[in-house]
Design a protein around this motif. Structure first.
Motif, PDB file in Angstrom:
ATOM      1  N   TYR A  47       0.842  -1.194   0.000  1.00 31.62           N
ATOM      2  CA  TYR A  47       0.000   0.000   0.000  1.00 31.62           C
ATOM      3  C   TYR A  47       0.874   1.240   0.000  1.00 31.62           C
ATOM      4  CZ  TYR A  47      -4.233  -2.621   1.088  1.00 31.62           C
ATOM      5  OH  TYR A  47      -5.295  -3.470   1.038  1.00 31.62           O
ATOM      6  N   PRO A  48       0.462   2.264  -0.709  1.00 25.45           N
ATOM      7  CA  PRO A  48       1.231   3.519  -0.670  1.00 25.45           C
ATOM      8  C   PRO A  48       1.116   4.157   0.716  1.00 25.45           C
ATOM      9  CG  PRO A  48      -0.760   3.775  -1.991  1.00 25.45           C
ATOM     10  CD  PRO A  48      -0.681   2.336  -1.595  1.00 25.45           C
ATOM     11  N   GLU A  49       2.143   4.861   1.110  1.00 21.79           N
ATOM     12  CA  GLU A  49       2.159   5.504   2.428  1.00 21.79           C
ATOM     13  C   GLU A  49       0.948   6.427   2.612  1.00 21.79           C
ATOM     14  OE1 GLU A  49       5.126   8.451   4.828  1.00 21.79           O
ATOM     15  OE2 GLU A  49       6.033   6.858   3.618  1.00 21.79           O
ATOM     16  N   LYS A  50       0.533   7.067   1.551  1.00 28.40           N
ATOM     17  CA  LYS A  50      -0.605   7.976   1.612  1.00 28.40           C
ATOM     18  C   LYS A  50      -1.885   7.248   2.044  1.00 28.40           C
ATOM     19  CE  LYS A  50      -3.166  11.334  -1.098  1.00 28.40           C
ATOM     20  NZ  LYS A  50      -3.368  11.960  -2.396  1.00 28.40           N
ATOM     21  N   ALA A  51      -2.025   5.990   1.640  1.00 23.52           N
ATOM     22  CA  ALA A  51      -3.221   5.216   2.010  1.00 23.52           C
ATOM     23  C   ALA A  51      -3.308   5.030   3.524  1.00 23.52           C
ATOM     24  CB  ALA A  51      -3.213   3.860   1.313  1.00 23.52           C
ATOM     25  N   ALA A  53      -2.016   7.096   5.746  1.00 27.19           N
ATOM     26  CA  ALA A  53      -2.284   8.416   6.313  1.00 27.19           C
ATOM     27  C   ALA A  53      -3.764   8.773   6.204  1.00 27.19           C
ATOM     28  CB  ALA A  53      -1.435   9.473   5.619  1.00 27.19           C
ATOM     29  N   GLU A  54      -4.451   8.212   5.216  1.00 24.83           N
ATOM     30  CA  GLU A  54      -5.857   8.536   5.002  1.00 24.83           C
ATOM     31  C   GLU A  54      -6.818   7.593   5.728  1.00 24.83           C
ATOM     32  OE1 GLU A  54      -6.232   8.565   0.762  1.00 24.83           O
ATOM     33  OE2 GLU A  54      -5.238  10.501   0.569  1.00 24.83           O
TER      34      GLU A  54
END
Length: 62
Positions: A47-51, A53-54
């Protein structure tokens, strides 16, 4: 936990109840733990790090 992991867990618990199979159970338990952590690592790395964070936060601290 999927069906395979559930069956492994049951097998390990059964082996832990007898002194004669205790060492075998510990070996299987260590292997199972490694397998689970590998799966978690694959999920986290996939998973991308942004996922992360959200992700929703429920605000509860235990």
């Amino acid at each position: 936990m999927d069906k395979v992991w559930s069956e492994k867990n049951k097998e390990i618990q059964k082996l832990l109840t007898k002194e004669a199979t205790f060492e075998e159970a510990i070996g299987k338990l260590a292997s199972f733990r490694t397998e689970m952590f590998e799966q978690i690592t694959q999920i986290v790395n996939g998973y991308p790090e942004k996922a992360f964070a959200e992700m929703p936060y429920n605000g509860l601290i235990n």
